[in-house]
Design a protein around this motif. Structure first.
Motif, PDB file in Angstrom:
ATOM      1  N   ALA A 194      -7.872  67.280  -7.385  1.00 50.84           N
ATOM      2  CA  ALA A 194      -9.125  66.565  -7.633  1.00 50.84           C
ATOM      3  C   ALA A 194      -8.923  65.062  -7.525  1.00 50.84           C
ATOM      4  CB  ALA A 194      -9.665  66.923  -9.016  1.00 50.84           C
ATOM      5  N   LEU A 195      -7.807  64.577  -8.039  1.00 53.59           N
ATOM      6  CA  LEU A 195      -7.508  63.148  -7.982  1.00 53.59           C
ATOM      7  C   LEU A 195      -7.372  62.686  -6.532  1.00 53.59           C
ATOM      8  CD1 LEU A 195      -6.912  60.753  -9.894  1.00 53.59           C
ATOM      9  CD2 LEU A 195      -4.490  61.332  -9.696  1.00 53.59           C
ATOM     10  N   ALA A 196      -6.666  63.480  -5.740  1.00 48.90           N
ATOM     11  CA  ALA A 196      -6.462  63.117  -4.333  1.00 48.90           C
ATOM     12  C   ALA A 196      -7.745  63.243  -3.525  1.00 48.90           C
ATOM     13  CB  ALA A 196      -5.367  63.998  -3.727  1.00 48.90           C
ATOM     14  N   GLY A 197      -8.574  64.225  -3.876  1.00 49.64           N
ATOM     15  CA  GLY A 197      -9.752  64.490  -3.062  1.00 49.64           C
ATOM     16  C   GLY A 197     -11.002  63.731  -3.447  1.00 49.64           C
ATOM     17  N   MET A 198     -11.095  63.270  -4.710  1.00 46.56           N
ATOM     18  CA  MET A 198     -12.360  62.700  -5.172  1.00 46.56           C
ATOM     19  C   MET A 198     -12.313  61.221  -5.534  1.00 46.56           C
ATOM     20  SD  MET A 198     -14.628  64.989  -4.825  1.00 46.56           S
ATOM     21  CE  MET A 198     -15.972  64.162  -5.699  1.00 46.56           C
ATOM     22  N   ASN A 199     -11.153  60.658  -5.783  1.00 46.47           N
ATOM     23  CA  ASN A 199     -11.105  59.243  -6.148  1.00 46.47           C
ATOM     24  C   ASN A 199     -11.644  58.381  -5.011  1.00 46.47           C
ATOM     25  OD1 ASN A 199     -10.471  56.972  -7.770  1.00 46.47           O
ATOM     26  ND2 ASN A 199      -8.567  56.672  -6.634  1.00 46.47           N
ATOM     27  N   GLY A 200     -12.707  57.629  -5.286  1.00 50.51           N
ATOM     28  CA  GLY A 200     -13.321  56.779  -4.273  1.00 50.51           C
ATOM     29  C   GLY A 200     -14.383  57.467  -3.444  1.00 50.51           C
ATOM     30  N   GLN A 201     -14.574  58.777  -3.645  1.00 53.38           N
ATOM     31  CA  GLN A 201     -15.598  59.497  -2.897  1.00 53.38           C
ATOM     32  C   GLN A 201     -16.977  59.271  -3.523  1.00 53.38           C
ATOM     33  OE1 GLN A 201     -15.026  61.197   0.020  1.00 53.38           O
ATOM     34  NE2 GLN A 201     -12.979  60.298  -0.199  1.00 53.38           N
ATOM     35  N   PHE A 202     -18.019  59.503  -2.728  1.00 54.79           N
ATOM     36  CA  PHE A 202     -19.379  59.263  -3.193  1.00 54.79           C
ATOM     37  C   PHE A 202     -19.944  60.503  -3.881  1.00 54.79           C
ATOM     38  CE2 PHE A 202     -18.870  55.703  -0.487  1.00 54.79           C
ATOM     39  CZ  PHE A 202     -19.811  54.753  -0.876  1.00 54.79           C
ATOM     40  N   LEU A 203     -20.564  60.279  -5.021  1.00 55.09           N
ATOM     41  CA  LEU A 203     -21.290  61.316  -5.742  1.00 55.09           C
ATOM     42  C   LEU A 203     -22.636  60.721  -6.131  1.00 55.09           C
ATOM     43  CD1 LEU A 203     -21.221  64.181  -6.935  1.00 55.09           C
ATOM     44  CD2 LEU A 203     -20.286  63.207  -9.040  1.00 55.09           C
ATOM     45  N   CYS A 204     -23.702  61.272  -5.561  1.00 51.00           N
ATOM     46  CA  CYS A 204     -25.049  60.702  -5.767  1.00 51.00           C
ATOM     47  C   CYS A 204     -25.098  59.241  -5.329  1.00 51.00           C
ATOM     48  CB  CYS A 204     -25.481  60.835  -7.221  1.00 51.00           C
ATOM     49  SG  CYS A 204     -25.820  62.527  -7.726  1.00 51.00           S
ATOM     50  N   ASN A 205     -24.571  58.981  -4.132  1.00 58.29           N
ATOM     51  CA  ASN A 205     -24.654  57.659  -3.495  1.00 58.29           C
ATOM     52  C   ASN A 205     -23.889  56.564  -4.226  1.00 58.29           C
ATOM     53  OD1 ASN A 205     -26.454  58.622  -1.436  1.00 58.29           O
ATOM     54  ND2 ASN A 205     -28.115  58.537  -2.946  1.00 58.29           N
ATOM     55  N   ARG A 206     -22.905  56.949  -5.030  1.00 60.73           N
ATOM     56  CA  ARG A 206     -22.089  55.941  -5.703  1.00 60.73           C
ATOM     57  C   ARG A 206     -20.628  56.381  -5.660  1.00 60.73           C
ATOM     58  NH1 ARG A 206     -23.441  53.945 -11.773  1.00 60.73           N
ATOM     59  NH2 ARG A 206     -25.305  53.180 -10.677  1.00 60.73           N
ATOM     60  N   PRO A 207     -19.706  55.480  -5.247  1.00 60.78           N
ATOM     61  CA  PRO A 207     -18.289  55.857  -5.211  1.00 60.78           C
ATOM     62  C   PRO A 207     -17.744  55.994  -6.630  1.00 60.78           C
ATOM     63  CG  PRO A 207     -18.535  53.529  -4.708  1.00 60.78           C
ATOM     64  CD  PRO A 207     -19.924  54.095  -4.782  1.00 60.78           C
ATOM     65  N   ILE A 208     -17.192  57.142  -6.936  1.00 62.78           N
ATOM     66  CA  ILE A 208     -16.671  57.376  -8.277  1.00 62.78           C
ATOM     67  C   ILE A 208     -15.174  57.074  -8.328  1.00 62.78           C
ATOM     68  CG2 ILE A 208     -18.404  59.135  -8.757  1.00 62.78           C
ATOM     69  CD1 ILE A 208     -16.242  61.258  -8.308  1.00 62.78           C
ATOM     70  N   SER A 209     -14.680  56.837  -9.522  1.00 64.91           N
ATOM     71  CA  SER A 209     -13.246  56.640  -9.711  1.00 64.91           C
ATOM     72  C   SER A 209     -12.691  57.818 -10.495  1.00 64.91           C
ATOM     73  CB  SER A 209     -12.970  55.335 -10.470  1.00 64.91           C
ATOM     74  OG  SER A 209     -13.509  55.391 -11.779  1.00 64.91           O
ATOM     75  N   ALA A 210     -11.487  58.213 -10.162  1.00 72.23           N
ATOM     76  CA  ALA A 210     -10.828  59.319 -10.862  1.00 72.23           C
ATOM     77  C   ALA A 210      -9.397  58.912 -11.175  1.00 72.23           C
ATOM     78  CB  ALA A 210     -10.848  60.586 -10.008  1.00 72.23           C
ATOM     79  N   SER A 211      -8.979  59.141 -12.393  1.00 72.50           N
ATOM     80  CA  SER A 211      -7.613  58.825 -12.803  1.00 72.50           C
ATOM     81  C   SER A 211      -7.257  59.693 -13.999  1.00 72.50           C
ATOM     82  CB  SER A 211      -7.483  57.345 -13.177  1.00 72.50           C
ATOM     83  OG  SER A 211      -8.296  57.048 -14.299  1.00 72.50           O
ATOM     84  N   TYR A 212      -5.978  59.793 -14.280  1.00 73.69           N
ATOM     85  CA  TYR A 212      -5.585  60.532 -15.477  1.00 73.69           C
ATOM     86  C   TYR A 212      -6.055  59.770 -16.711  1.00 73.69           C
ATOM     87  CZ  TYR A 212      -3.065  64.269 -13.241  1.00 73.69           C
ATOM     88  OH  TYR A 212      -2.769  65.394 -12.508  1.00 73.69           O
ATOM     89  N   ALA A 213      -6.625  60.505 -17.656  1.00 77.08           N
ATOM     90  CA  ALA A 213      -7.209  59.900 -18.850  1.00 77.08           C
ATOM     91  C   ALA A 213      -6.121  59.423 -19.802  1.00 77.08           C
ATOM     92  CB  ALA A 213      -8.107  60.915 -19.558  1.00 77.08           C
ATOM     93  N   TYR A 214      -6.479  58.417 -20.598  1.00 75.39           N
ATOM     94  CA  TYR A 214      -5.574  57.966 -21.646  1.00 75.39           C
ATOM     95  C   TYR A 214      -5.466  59.036 -22.730  1.00 75.39           C
ATOM     96  CZ  TYR A 214      -5.598  53.175 -19.840  1.00 75.39           C
ATOM     97  OH  TYR A 214      -5.446  52.063 -19.054  1.00 75.39           O
ATOM     98  N   LYS A 215      -4.297  59.176 -23.301  1.00 74.83           N
ATOM     99  CA  LYS A 215      -4.106  60.111 -24.401  1.00 74.83           C
ATOM    100  C   LYS A 215      -4.666  59.520 -25.684  1.00 74.83           C
ATOM    101  CE  LYS A 215       0.194  62.174 -22.675  1.00 74.83           C
ATOM    102  NZ  LYS A 215       1.622  62.439 -22.998  1.00 74.83           N
ATOM    103  N   LYS A 216      -5.120  60.404 -26.548  1.00 77.96           N
ATOM    104  CA  LYS A 216      -5.590  59.961 -27.853  1.00 77.96           C
ATOM    105  C   LYS A 216      -4.408  59.481 -28.689  1.00 77.96           C
ATOM    106  CE  LYS A 216      -9.614  63.021 -28.226  1.00 77.96           C
ATOM    107  NZ  LYS A 216     -10.251  64.117 -29.005  1.00 77.96           N
ATOM    108  N   GLU A 217      -4.675  58.477 -29.493  1.00 75.35           N
ATOM    109  CA  GLU A 217      -3.707  57.969 -30.468  1.00 75.35           C
ATOM    110  C   GLU A 217      -2.405  57.513 -29.815  1.00 75.35           C
ATOM    111  OE1 GLU A 217      -3.236  61.046 -33.337  1.00 75.35           O
ATOM    112  OE2 GLU A 217      -5.322  60.950 -34.015  1.00 75.35           O
ATOM    113  N   THR A 218      -2.519  56.923 -28.622  1.00 76.75           N
ATOM    114  CA  THR A 218      -1.347  56.335 -27.971  1.00 76.75           C
ATOM    115  C   THR A 218      -1.719  54.943 -27.488  1.00 76.75           C
ATOM    116  OG1 THR A 218      -1.920  57.203 -25.770  1.00 76.75           O
ATOM    117  CG2 THR A 218      -0.526  58.589 -27.178  1.00 76.75           C
ATOM    118  N   LYS A 219      -0.719  54.153 -27.184  1.00 83.65           N
ATOM    119  CA  LYS A 219      -0.938  52.794 -26.704  1.00 83.65           C
ATOM    120  C   LYS A 219      -0.808  52.765 -25.185  1.00 83.65           C
ATOM    121  CE  LYS A 219       0.677  50.581 -30.962  1.00 83.65           C
ATOM    122  NZ  LYS A 219       1.635  49.617 -31.561  1.00 83.65           N
ATOM    123  N   GLY A 220      -1.889  53.096 -24.517  1.00 82.08           N
ATOM    124  CA  GLY A 220      -1.915  53.000 -23.064  1.00 82.08           C
ATOM    125  C   GLY A 220      -1.218  54.119 -22.327  1.00 82.08           C
ATOM    126  N   GLU A 221      -0.831  55.196 -23.012  1.00 82.49           N
ATOM    127  CA  GLU A 221      -0.157  56.304 -22.333  1.00 82.49           C
ATOM    128  C   GLU A 221      -1.194  57.259 -21.759  1.00 82.49           C
ATOM    129  OE1 GLU A 221       3.112  59.848 -23.239  1.00 82.49           O
ATOM    130  OE2 GLU A 221       2.545  58.414 -24.803  1.00 82.49           O
TER     131      GLU A 221
END
Length: 253
Positions: A158-185
């Protein structure tokens, strides 16, 4: 309404969990909806002891397991009183299925809802959930959401196929989410992948997955073989798993 004994005697394999229910929905409405998929044995909506209002979720037991499986496939994320309901097998433990393959999806058009997000990203693998973050007062989309796969193969695709692709006429961003209760991990680390690759073989890795039998070479039956974590081509090791995502202070998954 089911009593405690009925809850424990329920056929878990023929029972589905139904969540995100609108307050207007009662047992009769849920029964009438689910009976379209097959004979229903019981409907249970846990209720507040004081107000008698249900708590936004319930359980539907069918008379056979096949109808429960069928219902999950066709009813999940349909809108009922304007809210997409969530359906999955009651016997599935979400925490067991989750491996950390959680993605942040940003720059969403306001009309993108949970069903559209789910339908779009389910093409890459088995989704455990899809959630659009909304304003608690107005219910309007905040322009981002989260999805979780049952494996890193799905999230990487999904990350490789959808990051920067258009969904409803807007380019979306996809990345791994931040973990809860961590400092930027972020999720998607080599450690998470190693753990996911070596999960006990008797645990299913997603809805409908059959438990593996036996183990890897050199180990007794049921003992998982040790495999190195797999990173997608071109993806650096942690902590640099993706450049997008919510800034500090925003929800993490």
């Amino acid at each position: 309404m089911a009593n405690v004994a009925q809850v424990y005697e329920r056929n878990q394999e023929a029972t589905i969990y139904v969540g995100n229910l609108d307050p207007k929905i009662d047992e009769e409405v849920l029964w009438e909806l689910m009976v379209q998929c097959g004979p229903v044995a019981n409907v249970h909506l846990p209720r507040d002891k004081i107000t008698n209002t249900h708590q936004g979720y319930g359980f539907v037991e069918f008379k056979n397991e096949e109808d429960a499986d069928y219902t999950v496939k066709i009813m999940n994320m349909i809108r009922l009183f304007g809210k997409p309901i969530r359906c999955n097998k009651s016997s599935q433990d979400k925490k067991t299925n989750e491996v950390g393959a959680n993605l942040f999806i940003g720059n969403l058009e306001p009309e993108v809802d949970e069903k559209m997000l789910y339908d779009t990203f389910s093409a890459f693998g088995v989704l455990l959930f899809a959630k659009v973050m909304r304003d608690p007062d107005t219910g309007a989309s905040r322009g981002f959401g989260f999805i979780s796969y049952d494996s890193f193969e799905g999230s990487d695709a999904a990350l490789a196929g959808m990051n920067g692709q258009f969904l409803c006429n807007r380019p979306i961003s996809a990345s791994y989410a931040y973990k809860k209760e961590t400092k930027g991990e972020r999720h998607g680390s080599a450690a998470e992948r190693l753990i996911a690759a070596n999960r006990p073989s008797d645990l299913p890795k997603g809805p409908g997955a059959a438990p593996a039998k036996g183990g890897g070479k050199g180990g007794p039956p049921g003992m998982p073989s040790m495999r190195p974590p797999m990173l997608p081509p071109g993806m650096p090791p942690p902590p640099g798993m993706g450049m997008g995502g919510p800034p500090p202070g925003m929800p993490r998954y």
